[in-house]
Scaffold this motif. Structure first.
Motif, mmCIF file in Angstrom:
data_model
loop_
_atom_site.group_PDB
_atom_site.id
_atom_site.type_symbol
_atom_site.label_atom_id
_atom_site.label_comp_id
_atom_site.label_asym_id
_atom_site.label_seq_id
_atom_site.Cartn_x
_atom_site.Cartn_y
_atom_site.Cartn_z
ATOM 1 N N ARG A 35 0.838 -1.205 0.000
ATOM 2 C CA ARG A 35 0.000 0.000 0.000
ATOM 3 C C ARG A 35 0.866 1.246 0.000
ATOM 4 O O ARG A 35 1.982 1.266 0.524
ATOM 5 C CB ARG A 35 -0.904 0.026 1.242
ATOM 6 C CG ARG A 35 -1.853 -1.148 1.347
ATOM 7 C CD ARG A 35 -2.692 -1.025 2.604
ATOM 8 N NE ARG A 35 -3.619 -2.135 2.740
ATOM 9 C CZ ARG A 35 -3.328 -3.279 3.328
ATOM 10 N NH1 ARG A 35 -2.117 -3.460 3.847
ATOM 11 N NH2 ARG A 35 -4.229 -4.246 3.419
ATOM 12 N N ARG A 36 0.291 2.319 -0.567
ATOM 13 C CA ARG A 36 1.016 3.590 -0.625
ATOM 14 C C ARG A 36 1.332 4.134 0.762
ATOM 15 O O ARG A 36 2.437 4.618 1.014
ATOM 16 C CB ARG A 36 0.195 4.617 -1.407
ATOM 17 C CG ARG A 36 0.276 4.450 -2.903
ATOM 18 C CD ARG A 36 -0.588 5.457 -3.635
ATOM 19 N NE ARG A 36 -1.977 5.045 -3.669
ATOM 20 C CZ ARG A 36 -2.945 5.716 -4.259
ATOM 21 N NH1 ARG A 36 -2.669 6.876 -4.851
ATOM 22 N NH2 ARG A 36 -4.173 5.269 -4.275
ATOM 23 N N GLU A 52 -3.163 12.289 -10.128
ATOM 24 C CA GLU A 52 -3.314 11.150 -11.021
ATOM 25 C C GLU A 52 -3.585 11.610 -12.448
ATOM 26 O O GLU A 52 -3.118 10.986 -13.414
ATOM 27 C CB GLU A 52 -4.440 10.237 -10.525
ATOM 28 C CG GLU A 52 -4.733 9.026 -11.380
ATOM 29 C CD GLU A 52 -3.614 8.006 -11.421
ATOM 30 O OE1 GLU A 52 -3.794 6.960 -12.071
ATOM 31 O OE2 GLU A 52 -2.543 8.259 -10.825
ATOM 32 N N GLY A 61 -6.881 4.262 2.816
ATOM 33 C CA GLY A 61 -6.098 4.527 1.617
ATOM 34 C C GLY A 61 -6.407 5.856 0.970
ATOM 35 O O GLY A 61 -5.571 6.407 0.255
ATOM 36 N N ARG A 62 -7.636 6.392 1.200
ATOM 37 C CA ARG A 62 -8.010 7.669 0.585
ATOM 38 C C ARG A 62 -7.751 8.865 1.497
ATOM 39 O O ARG A 62 -8.005 10.002 1.096
ATOM 40 C CB ARG A 62 -9.489 7.647 0.214
ATOM 41 C CG ARG A 62 -9.880 6.559 -0.774
ATOM 42 C CD ARG A 62 -11.358 6.650 -1.082
ATOM 43 N NE ARG A 62 -11.812 5.580 -1.955
ATOM 44 C CZ ARG A 62 -13.067 5.414 -2.329
ATOM 45 N NH1 ARG A 62 -13.995 6.260 -1.909
ATOM 46 N NH2 ARG A 62 -13.405 4.410 -3.126
ATOM 47 N N TYR A 84 -9.872 14.332 -1.861
ATOM 48 C CA TYR A 84 -9.965 13.473 -3.034
ATOM 49 C C TYR A 84 -9.521 14.224 -4.278
ATOM 50 O O TYR A 84 -8.775 13.684 -5.110
ATOM 51 C CB TYR A 84 -11.389 12.953 -3.212
ATOM 52 C CG TYR A 84 -11.562 12.159 -4.490
ATOM 53 C CD1 TYR A 84 -11.241 10.804 -4.535
ATOM 54 C CD2 TYR A 84 -11.984 12.770 -5.669
ATOM 55 C CE1 TYR A 84 -11.360 10.075 -5.717
ATOM 56 C CE2 TYR A 84 -12.100 12.055 -6.850
ATOM 57 C CZ TYR A 84 -11.796 10.705 -6.870
ATOM 58 O OH TYR A 84 -11.888 10.008 -8.041
ATOM 59 N N ARG A 120 -5.744 14.292 -4.788
ATOM 60 C CA ARG A 120 -5.183 13.043 -5.304
ATOM 61 C C ARG A 120 -5.578 12.838 -6.773
ATOM 62 O O ARG A 120 -4.790 12.351 -7.576
ATOM 63 C CB ARG A 120 -5.666 11.852 -4.476
ATOM 64 C CG ARG A 120 -5.176 11.845 -3.051
ATOM 65 C CD ARG A 120 -5.373 10.481 -2.397
ATOM 66 N NE ARG A 120 -6.720 9.983 -2.485
ATOM 67 C CZ ARG A 120 -7.720 10.346 -1.680
ATOM 68 N NH1 ARG A 120 -7.496 11.233 -0.724
ATOM 69 N NH2 ARG A 120 -8.932 9.837 -1.817
ATOM 70 N N TRP A 121 -6.807 13.227 -7.072
ATOM 71 C CA TRP A 121 -7.300 13.080 -8.448
ATOM 72 C C TRP A 121 -6.456 13.903 -9.409
ATOM 73 O O TRP A 121 -6.046 13.419 -10.472
ATOM 74 C CB TRP A 121 -8.769 13.520 -8.503
ATOM 75 C CG TRP A 121 -9.324 13.669 -9.885
ATOM 76 C CD1 TRP A 121 -9.760 12.690 -10.714
ATOM 77 C CD2 TRP A 121 -9.484 14.903 -10.615
ATOM 78 N NE1 TRP A 121 -10.190 13.221 -11.909
ATOM 79 C CE2 TRP A 121 -10.028 14.571 -11.880
ATOM 80 C CE3 TRP A 121 -9.223 16.234 -10.308
ATOM 81 C CZ2 TRP A 121 -10.324 15.532 -12.831
ATOM 82 C CZ3 TRP A 121 -9.503 17.204 -11.266
ATOM 83 C CH2 TRP A 121 -10.046 16.854 -12.501
ATOM 84 N N SER A 167 -10.271 5.413 -11.778
ATOM 85 C CA SER A 167 -9.225 4.546 -11.233
ATOM 86 C C SER A 167 -9.248 4.539 -9.715
ATOM 87 O O SER A 167 -8.810 3.583 -9.080
ATOM 88 C CB SER A 167 -7.845 4.971 -11.731
ATOM 89 O OG SER A 167 -7.551 6.292 -11.321
ATOM 90 N N GLU A 168 -9.739 5.603 -9.107
ATOM 91 C CA GLU A 168 -10.015 5.615 -7.670
ATOM 92 C C GLU A 168 -11.381 6.259 -7.497
ATOM 93 O O GLU A 168 -11.526 7.461 -7.624
ATOM 94 C CB GLU A 168 -8.960 6.407 -6.890
ATOM 95 C CG GLU A 168 -9.209 6.398 -5.393
ATOM 96 C CD GLU A 168 -8.200 7.232 -4.612
ATOM 97 O OE1 GLU A 168 -8.633 7.884 -3.635
ATOM 98 O OE2 GLU A 168 -7.017 7.239 -4.984
ATOM 99 N N GLU A 169 -12.391 5.424 -7.263
ATOM 100 C CA GLU A 169 -13.768 5.901 -7.256
ATOM 101 C C GLU A 169 -13.931 7.134 -6.372
ATOM 102 O O GLU A 169 -13.380 7.193 -5.268
ATOM 103 C CB GLU A 169 -14.707 4.792 -6.761
ATOM 104 C CG GLU A 169 -14.865 3.662 -7.749
ATOM 105 C CD GLU A 169 -15.779 2.587 -7.197
ATOM 106 O OE1 GLU A 169 -16.688 2.934 -6.423
ATOM 107 O OE2 GLU A 169 -15.568 1.402 -7.529
#
Length: 852
Positions: A65-66, A491, A263-264, A484, A487-488, A459-461
């Motif tokens: 995991r990150r 990405e 993770g989020r 979120y 992070r979005w 890719s990450e809901e």
């Protein structure tokens, strides 16, 4: 400055000599070390020679995991008196802190997988540590298999260490060529187990749903633990939604800080959890806190006993997470968090009696997950069916077959399963092949930059509060302002760079560009909209989930029905592309979580491989229906009547009608029905050559008895004109001459003693029935016998009502007749009732006729 005091306090230090000897002698080793021993931090530093002992080496540490990768790098850098990015660095998706002189690099298994596909030799890397391999993540299993291939074929000097707190050491040792197993002692502070089941039964987890009563109970157990114990509380819950719900139920806890880690979670929150707190804390966490991370100050663990695992419905093409009972191995890992620094306690929210029924270990992801990405990695590695890979568990054949179908559909593999150039480009994107296909295709359609935004979103809901409309979710992410969206955006940048790099690679003809564009104002790079590009990307990624409104629900081209949430702004939209859906247990319809509106042109282009035109002739609504139909998979687009359908198609439709409605569609005269009954009787008692005439057999032999009448029929009315008895005669055993004995063995009528010819009833093939007036059987002391079977005689009163039933007339005359005579002769005085029926004359007449 190296913190030697902290390093020397790590128990794994005593195992370093044995580990070094194992690697020198064998090149591979399995390290088993309990949580808190320092296996994640001290071992890589020692292998890299950063502690002043041994040669300088470059070491890569793979974490599942990150959050664990970043935390491990920070901890190792702190032990060396440095910051991440110096001697110790890390690389995770969207973030990199590595310098030219970095000797230990911590990466996620996904990053290492991408690196291996680009550089199979791992040039410049001397050793790889696979940490927490007991978690059996698919990427970790794949990395281990690839690394073993590299060591066997290219770099025998590459050192491999499989490290875990609780693992199948023997299995991993065998997988790594008989690697030595090195065990390290742990700091085993005692952890008291407190069983804290709910007072009343709660519903078991169902799909993603967890009974709110259980979550309320978990919150109350956290409060109880705060009151009964000292130190911070770490509470394990299955997912982000459950964490938020329990956090809301805890409310204000005075001087206690409530943190949510998953993770989020934002990096700042993750960092705060892993640093000592200034006041008492309750940390609500998913399984990310089971291993690799030490949360300082924790003395109490509250375990809800649940976990999330992937599941795939291959028949419907749906994959999702589902909530399951956590394994006993996970329970031990979680409990161990309470004893990392001092004696502690674990409150388990289930009964002690249930514990023994829990699974021993979590299900390996390779057994339950969508294997599309794995199959692509294996194909790019040169082993399309993964049969040559060193895996603890082989991939299930059905899941691999489904994965290869998807890869063929997106042009990633050729008919033999080998990776195409497009497949290799997709593998380098670092997203699911479906999303990679959408990213590349949207670029070919002129919307690559906006396409990257949507792919990043999928890719990450996004959080549930973003809603079910993908276009709306895209607009919210663009506005920013939450963790979120940060992070979005990172990405999005990564995907744009990866797509640009892939576009510079040589192409092939495995997937032609699509002639489709987002609708005007629908989310091009500079658009504030997003509806068009959101639908385009979702349709490209999931073409079998393009769906059309059909009644109150949507019918996907895959044939699965789907329902939108009641409050969805998409309700009533003619066409949608479903990006995220699940199918709750016990429900036939899928439940849409995230979708976007599309128009029919986009639907046709994206799902074009499923388009077909066909003549459709079938039995529907009681007759033959012939149409020319255009379909997109299961979705009917256009239908026109077909005036001259092919005879073969018509015949198949008529046969289907006979299967559905039975042979009653034919014309059955009374004689034909009796013939079928007589044949059934003879087949049962004499067998061959007398034919079986059940519906199943008649369907199987239809060409023998129903042709040519069936070939001339075109509709239901034609079937009704076919004489079933005449057709059935074709099944009689004419060839051997037995057919001539039909009337002898099973006659329609038999002559009774009175001279009457009475019809035999063969409705029950077990025993025929002869219904005859009692007086007509006088003088006979034996029942008739047909094909060796005594006929069941129904003796009737003069009015034709049943008086007695017998298969043995002699016995009836002797024992039963007197009672019948006493009952009926007063009622029917004109009919003969002799005292000796066996010797009396049979008659059809009354006494008056006899005297006359």
């Amino acid at each position: 400055m190296i913190r030697y005091e902290a390093l020397e306090a790590l128990p794994v230090r005593s195992a370093l000599p044995a580990l070094g000897n194992a690697l020198e002698g064998h090149g591979t080793a399995v390290l088993v070390a309990p949580p808190g021993t320092g296996k994640t931090t001290l071992v890589p530093l020692a292998l890299a020679g950063l502690l002043g002992e041994g040669p300088a080496r470059r070491v890569v540490v793979a974490e599942p995991r990150r959050i664990a990768a970043r935390a491990a790098a920070r901890r190792m850098a702190w032990l060396l008196g440095e910051k991440p990015g110096g001697s110790v660095g890390f690389t995770v998706r969207g973030e990199r802190a590595v310098a030219r002189h970095t000797r230990v690099e911590v990466v996620t298994t996904g990053v290492l997988l991408q690196r291996l596909q680009r550089d199979q030799e791992l040039a410049g890397v001397d050793a790889v540590v696979l940490d927490e391999c007991h978690e059996r993540h698919l990427d970790a299993d794949t990395v281990a298999a690839f690394l073993w291939d590299v060591r066997q074929a290219l770099r025998p000097e590459l050192r491999l260490v499989a490290a875990s707190a609780t693992t199948d050491a023997g299995g991993w040792a065998d997988l790594l060529g008989g690697a030595p197993v090195v065990e390290a002692p742990g700091v085993s502070y005692p952890v008291e187990v407190v069983w804290a089941p709910p007072a009343r039964p709660v519903r078991p987890p169902h799909g993603m749903r967890v009974d709110p009563a259980l979550l309320a109970h978990v919150a109350s157990v956290v409060r109880r633990a705060l009151a009964e114990r000292a130190g911070d509380v770490l509470c394990f819950l299955p997912g982000v939604g459950e964490i938020a719900r329990v956090a809301g139920q805890l409310g204000e806890l005075g001087d206690v800080e409530v943190l949510q880690v998953h993770g989020r979670a934002p990096a700042a929150v993750q960092d705060a959890v892993l640093a000592p707190g200034r006041r008492r804390r309750v940390v609500l966490a998913t399984s990310v806190a089971e291993s690799s991370l030490t949360v300082p100050g924790v003395r109490v663990v509250v375990d809800a006993g649940l976990a999330r695992e992937p599941r795939v419905d291959h028949a419907r093409g749906l994959s999702a997470l589902t909530t399951v009972r956590a394994s006993r191995a996970a329970g031990r890992q979680r409990a161990g968090r309470a004893g990392r620094e001092a004696p502690g306690a674990v409150y388990r929210c289930w009964a002690e009696a249930e514990d023994a029924r829990l699974p021993r270990f979590p299900a390996p992801e390779i057994k339950v997950a969508d294997l599309t990405a794995f199959a692509l990695q294996a194909a790019c590695w040169g082993d399309p069916d993964a049969s040559g890979l060193a895996l603890l568990d082989p991939p299930p054949g059905g899941a691999m077959a489904a994965a290869r179908e998807v890869l063929r559909a997106v042009g990633a593999v050729d008919p033999r399963g080998r990776a195409t150039e497009r497949g290799r480009r997709l593998a380098r994107l670092g997203v699911h092949p479906r999303l990679g296909r959408a990213l590349l295709a949207s670029g070919e359609a002129g919307s690559g930059e906006a396409g990257a935004e949507v792919v990043a979103l999928l890719s990450e809901e996004p959080p549930r509060e973003y809603g079910s409309d993908l276009a709306d979710a895209l607009r919210r992410a663009r506005r920013g302002g939450d963790a979120y969206s940060g992070r979005w955006l990172a990405e999005v940048r990564r995907l744009r760079a990866a797509a640009a790099d892939a576009s510079r690679s040589p192409g092939d003809d495995s997937a032609a560009p699509l002639d489709v564009r987002p609708e005007p104002g629908g989310g091009g790079p500079g658009s504030a909209g997003g509806g068009g590009i959101a639908g385009l990307v979702a349709a490209l990624a999931f073409p079998e989930r393009v769906a059309r409104l059909d009644g109150g629900s949507y019918l996907m081209v895959s044939g699965t029905r789907a329902e939108l949430p009641d409050a969805s702004p998409l309700r009533g939209t003619p066409w949608i592309a479903v990006a995220v859906a699940d199918r709750p247990l016990g429900r036939g319809h899928a439940r849409v979580q995230l979708a976007a509106a599309v128009d029919e042109d986009v639907a046709r282009a994206a799902a074009g491989a499923l388009y077909e035109e066909a003549e459709e002739v079938r039995w529907a609504e009681g007759d033959v229906v012939a149409r020319r139909v255009e379909r997109l998979g299961a979705v009917e687009l256009v239908s026109r009547p077909l005036s001259d359908p092919g005879p073969g198609l018509v015949r198949a439709a008529l046969l289907e009608g006979l299967r559905q409605e039975g042979f009653g569609l034919l014309r059955w005269s009374p004689e034909a029905r009796v013939l079928r009954q007589r044949l059934a009787f003879l087949h049962r008692h004499l067998g061959e050559p007398w034919p079986e005439v059940s519906d199943d057999v008649l369907h199987a032999r239809v060409e023998e008895w129903l042709e040519p009448e069936l070939s001339r029929a075109r509709r239901r009315a034609d079937l009704a004109r076919i004489d079933a008895g005449q057709a059935l005669n074709r099944l009689l055993p004419w060839a051997g001459g037995e057919a001539a004995r039909l009337d002898e063995l099973a006659p329609e009528r038999i002559t009774v003693p009175s001279g009457s010819r009475v019809r035999v009833d063969y409705a029950d093939p077990g025993q025929p029935v002869l219904a005859v007036k009692l007086q007509e059987m006088f003088g006979s002391d034996r029942s008739p016998v047909l094909a060796g079977v005594p006929v069941l005689v129904h003796l009737l009163s003069p009015a034709g009502r049943p008086a007695a039933v017998t298969a043995d007339l002699a016995s009836f005359w002797r024992d039963g007749y007197k009672g019948v005579r006493a009952e009926l002769r007063g009622r029917y005085p004109k009919h003969p009732w002799p005292e000796d029926p066996a010797g009396a004359e049979p008659t059809r007449h009354t006494n008056a006729r006899l005297r006359g």
